[in-house]
Design a protein around this motif. Structure first.
Motif, mmCIF file in Angstrom:
data_model
loop_
_atom_site.group_PDB
_atom_site.id
_atom_site.type_symbol
_atom_site.label_atom_id
_atom_site.label_comp_id
_atom_site.label_asym_id
_atom_site.label_seq_id
_atom_site.Cartn_x
_atom_site.Cartn_y
_atom_site.Cartn_z
ATOM 1 N N UNK A 1 0.859 -1.176 0.000
ATOM 2 C CA UNK A 1 0.000 0.000 0.000
ATOM 3 C C UNK A 1 0.902 1.235 0.000
ATOM 4 N N UNK A 2 0.360 2.363 0.332
ATOM 5 C CA UNK A 2 1.096 3.595 0.123
ATOM 6 C C UNK A 2 0.763 4.665 1.171
ATOM 7 N N UNK A 3 1.679 5.591 1.312
ATOM 8 C CA UNK A 3 1.425 6.745 2.178
ATOM 9 C C UNK A 3 0.276 7.590 1.619
ATOM 10 N N UNK A 4 -0.062 7.367 0.348
ATOM 11 C CA UNK A 4 -1.182 8.107 -0.270
ATOM 12 C C UNK A 4 -2.507 7.812 0.420
ATOM 13 N N UNK A 5 -2.581 6.720 1.192
ATOM 14 C CA UNK A 5 -3.846 6.440 1.898
ATOM 15 C C UNK A 5 -4.113 7.531 2.936
ATOM 16 N N UNK A 6 -3.071 8.312 3.316
ATOM 17 C CA UNK A 6 -3.282 9.425 4.252
ATOM 18 C C UNK A 6 -3.731 10.685 3.515
ATOM 19 N N UNK A 7 -3.714 10.644 2.173
ATOM 20 C CA UNK A 7 -4.146 11.787 1.372
ATOM 21 C C UNK A 7 -3.312 13.015 1.650
ATOM 22 N N UNK A 8 -3.984 14.169 1.791
ATOM 23 C CA UNK A 8 -3.297 15.407 2.177
ATOM 24 C C UNK A 8 -3.437 15.472 3.699
ATOM 25 N N UNK A 9 -2.456 14.936 4.431
ATOM 26 C CA UNK A 9 -2.681 14.610 5.843
ATOM 27 C C UNK A 9 -2.844 15.827 6.751
ATOM 28 N N UNK A 10 -3.742 15.670 7.717
ATOM 29 C CA UNK A 10 -3.954 16.725 8.701
ATOM 30 C C UNK A 10 -3.160 16.409 9.974
ATOM 31 N N UNK A 11 -2.514 15.273 9.985
ATOM 32 C CA UNK A 11 -1.676 14.884 11.116
ATOM 33 C C UNK A 11 -0.241 14.755 10.608
ATOM 34 N N UNK A 12 0.716 15.240 11.402
ATOM 35 C CA UNK A 12 2.103 15.220 10.940
ATOM 36 C C UNK A 12 3.036 14.931 12.098
ATOM 37 N N UNK A 13 3.947 14.019 12.010
ATOM 38 C CA UNK A 13 4.057 12.992 10.977
ATOM 39 C C UNK A 13 2.888 12.019 11.054
ATOM 40 N N UNK A 14 2.763 11.169 10.041
ATOM 41 C CA UNK A 14 1.618 10.266 9.990
ATOM 42 C C UNK A 14 1.970 8.932 10.664
ATOM 43 N N UNK B 1 -3.750 6.898 11.916
ATOM 44 C CA UNK B 1 -4.411 8.033 11.254
ATOM 45 C C UNK B 1 -5.192 7.540 10.036
ATOM 46 N N UNK B 2 -6.468 7.967 9.934
ATOM 47 C CA UNK B 2 -7.334 7.455 8.866
ATOM 48 C C UNK B 2 -7.227 8.246 7.561
ATOM 49 N N UNK B 3 -6.572 9.363 7.594
ATOM 50 C CA UNK B 3 -6.305 10.057 6.341
ATOM 51 C C UNK B 3 -7.313 11.120 5.963
ATOM 52 N N UNK C 1 -0.460 16.511 -2.039
ATOM 53 C CA UNK C 1 -0.329 16.596 -0.581
ATOM 54 C C UNK C 1 0.741 17.608 -0.175
ATOM 55 N N UNK C 2 0.444 18.392 0.891
ATOM 56 C CA UNK C 2 1.369 19.447 1.288
ATOM 57 C C UNK C 2 2.582 18.918 2.041
ATOM 58 N N UNK C 3 2.366 17.927 2.877
ATOM 59 C CA UNK C 3 3.533 17.379 3.594
ATOM 60 C C UNK C 3 3.352 15.900 3.864
ATOM 61 N N UNK C 4 4.480 15.272 4.024
ATOM 62 C CA UNK C 4 4.415 13.828 4.248
ATOM 63 C C UNK C 4 5.700 13.371 4.939
ATOM 64 N N UNK C 5 5.489 12.686 6.056
ATOM 65 C CA UNK C 5 6.643 12.171 6.821
ATOM 66 C C UNK C 5 6.149 10.995 7.663
ATOM 67 N N UNK C 6 6.794 9.858 7.537
ATOM 68 C CA UNK C 6 6.294 8.703 8.288
ATOM 69 C C UNK C 6 6.717 8.710 9.744
ATOM 70 N N UNK C 7 5.804 8.293 10.595
ATOM 71 C CA UNK C 7 6.164 7.921 11.961
ATOM 72 C C UNK C 7 6.430 6.415 11.889
ATOM 73 N N UNK C 8 7.674 6.012 12.120
ATOM 74 C CA UNK C 8 8.004 4.587 11.930
ATOM 75 C C UNK C 8 8.207 3.847 13.261
ATOM 76 N N UNK C 9 7.655 4.411 14.319
ATOM 77 C CA UNK C 9 7.815 3.779 15.641
ATOM 78 C C UNK C 9 7.352 2.323 15.618
ATOM 79 N N UNK C 10 6.212 2.089 14.963
ATOM 80 C CA UNK C 10 5.638 0.734 14.971
ATOM 81 C C UNK C 10 6.571 -0.266 14.269
ATOM 82 N N UNK C 11 7.113 0.136 13.130
ATOM 83 C CA UNK C 11 8.028 -0.766 12.399
ATOM 84 C C UNK C 11 9.308 -1.004 13.190
ATOM 85 N N UNK C 12 9.768 0.028 13.864
ATOM 86 C CA UNK C 12 10.984 -0.110 14.695
ATOM 87 C C UNK C 12 10.720 -1.103 15.809
ATOM 88 N N UNK C 13 9.584 -0.921 16.495
ATOM 89 C CA UNK C 13 9.292 -1.757 17.668
ATOM 90 C C UNK C 13 8.980 -3.199 17.290
#
Ligand code: NAD
Ligand code: UDP
Ligand code: UDP
Length: 458
Positions: free
Chosen positions: A242-255, A259-261, A399-411
């Motif tokens: 899948x893709x970060x595009x599922x967050x669309x133009x995100x209102x939460x940063x980082x995603x 977040x439902x997008x 989308x104006x901004x995009x940055x992953x929160x990768x805590x879950x993948x790290x953990x």
């Protein structure tokens, strides 16, 4: 004479009666055991029995299918680690789908496994080597994934319709008996027998996915449905890119993944965004409803060698433009942000996700965030400090901004990217230079250095 013979005859009967000491009444005690043993030992009958047992065992060992069919062997004994080929396909092809489905049974934590009557591990397949399908395996990410799987010793089947992928990306595996390439459109059903499905088939660049939006959404929905149907049928594990595009133009940063997008359902990007969202929905419904083992990766912008030179994505555009001494086209004011991940980091994350225990979704991306103007500066540093920038009108719904929160993948996966943009970009530049100018001498020198540096240690 007649009297003598009749006397003899009677004597015979009497001696027979004496020797067998047969009695119609059931005998009390253990006399019958003694008699049976005596009978077996008589005239080497014991050896005949032993020989018979040996011959029968040899037959069933050499023909395990009979063991299953007639219930002589335990069912687990014929569960194949490498999937099943012949019998199941035949049953399916003949339209005996129900009968075949009845052969599906739970197989520990691995989910559903197929029990195939008569399934034997085909000759030449190492026990433990997996059969893996990579849809979209001739594309940018897919071909790098295929390289890693081949390196690991797996049996890899690439399924691709070559819309954006190229045979050149995988042709170095041609001739390897562990590699197969099938020209196929995932929108059509497909019968294969495999252990894992990496489902990547879908154009990823906005220019490519907007080219034929209806085809894009069909690929995401019908294509994913077909591959999930395949996974369900053969009990394979299924990974969706899948893709970060599922967050669309995100209102939460980082995603982060919860977040439902913020997605426009009727915009020009919707064929891709909503297509991938539906693909995620399908994956989860097959997981909950049909117990298919699924894995979901939400991939953030990825770059590296083998990207299509003219795919319109920002990194490929800037690199190709700077190399060709053309101005780099910055869309809008250039202040929108993206986070760029090097392809080998992504491949490592995809494999950890597939082989791990967690469904996801997982963000796989590099949290290093850049505006497009900053990216242009990095490209200038790497290729040509004199490169120019030209501003162009931005595309709709960007989308104006995009940055992953990768805590879950790290953990949960123990994964994080290792290659920052300034380190990864030169490898891509080398590849582009080679493909644009055929500058193989210089390219090769840099490539050798590059490959040595990008090899992942774990
Ligand atoms: P790509 O365009 O290079 O590769 C896609 C591959 O799928 C190509 O080989 C193409 O020919 C094939 N394909 C497309 N439609 C098909 C169909 N109907 N049937 C069979 N094959 C088909 O793209 P990529 O960058 O390698 O992306 C791979 C996957 O990762 C895609 O699913 C994409 O959505 C996802 N992804 C990529 C990125 C990225 O930055 N590269 C970001 C997010 C998600
Ligand atoms: N499918 C496929 N290969 C398979 C099994 C199924 O391509 O090995 C396709 C099938 O054609 C169908 C889809 O996957 O369109 C979903 O299959 P499933 O069995 O889940 O649903 P059904 O066929 O019952 O609607
Ligand atoms: N972009 C740009 N110049 C280009 C191509 C893209 O400034 O030549 C911008 C685009 O507007 C977007 C960002 O770069 O904000 C990333 O675009 P890309 O198409 O690479 O991927 P996206 O993240 O939009 O899917």
């Amino acid at each position: 004479m007649a009297a003598v013979s009749s006397m003899n005859h009677r004597r015979h009967e009497e001696s027979a009666r004496e020797s067998s000491s047969y009695d119609a009444k059931p005998e009390k005690g253990w006399g019958w055991v003694r008699r049976s043993v005596k009978c077996v030992l008589h005239e080497q009958r014991l050896w005949c029995v032993v020989l018979g047992v040996l011959l029968t065992s040899a037959f069933f060992v050499l023909q395990p299918s009979y063991g299953f069919q007639y219930g002589f062997l335990k069912k687990e004994a014929v569960v194949s680690d490498v999937g099943v080929e012949g019998a199941y396909s035949r049953a399916y092809d003949l339209g005996h789908r129900r009968a075949s489905e009845e052969m599906v049974m739970p197989y520990g934590k691995q989910g559903m496994r197929i029990i195939s009557p008569g399934a034997k591990v085909p000759l030449g397949l190492k026990k433990g080597a997996k059969r893996i399908v990579v849809t979209g395996g001739a594309g940018f990410v897919g071909s790098h994934l295929v390289d890693r799987l081949m390196e690991r010793g797996d049996n890899v089947i690439v399924v691709d319709n070559f819309f954006t992928g190229k045979k050149e990306n995988v042709m170095h595996h041609f001739g390897n008996p562990r590699f197969e390439l099938i020209r196929h459109d995932v929108v059509e059903p497909l019968l294969l027998e495999v252990d894992q499905i990496y489902h990547l088939a879908c154009p990823a660049s906005p220019v490519h996915y907007k080219f034929n939006p209806v085809k894009t959404i069909k690929t995401n929905v019908v294509g994913t449905l077909n591959m999930l149907g395949l996974a369900k049928r053969v009990g394979a594990r299924f990974l969706l890119t899948s893709t970060s595009e599922v967050y669309g133009d995100p209102l939460q940063h980082p995603q982060n993944e919860s977040y439902w997008g913020n997605v426009n359902p009727i915009g020009v990007r919707s064929c891709y965004d909503e297509g991938k969202r539906t693909a995620e929905t399908l994956a989860m419904d097959y997981h909950r409803g049909a117990k298919v083992e699924v894995r979901i990766a939400r991939i953030f912008n990825t770059y590296g060698p083998r990207m299509c030179i003219d795919d319109g994505r920002v990194v490929s555009n800037f690199v190709a433009q700077a190399l060709r001494k053309e101005p780099m086209t910055v869309y809008g004011d250039g202040k929108q942000t993206r986070s760029f991940q090097y392809v080998s980091d992504l491949v490592e994350g995809l494999m950890r996700l597939m082989d791990g225990e967690h469904v996801g979704p997982f963000n796989l991306g590099n949290p290093g965030e850049f505006t497009m103007l900053e990216l242009a500066e990095v490209v200038k540093e790497v290729i040509d400090p004199a490169a120019k920038i030209v501003f162009k009108e931005n595309t709709q719904d960007d989308p104006h901004k995009r940055k992953p929160d990768i805590t879950k993948a790290k953990d949960l996966l123990g994964w994080e990217p290792k290659i920052p943009l300034r380190q990864g970009l030169p490898f891509m530049v080398t590849d582009f230079r080679k493909r644009i100018f055929g500058d193989s001498k210089e390219a090769l020198r840099e490539d050798e250095m590059g490959n040595a540096r990008i090899t992942q240690s774990d």
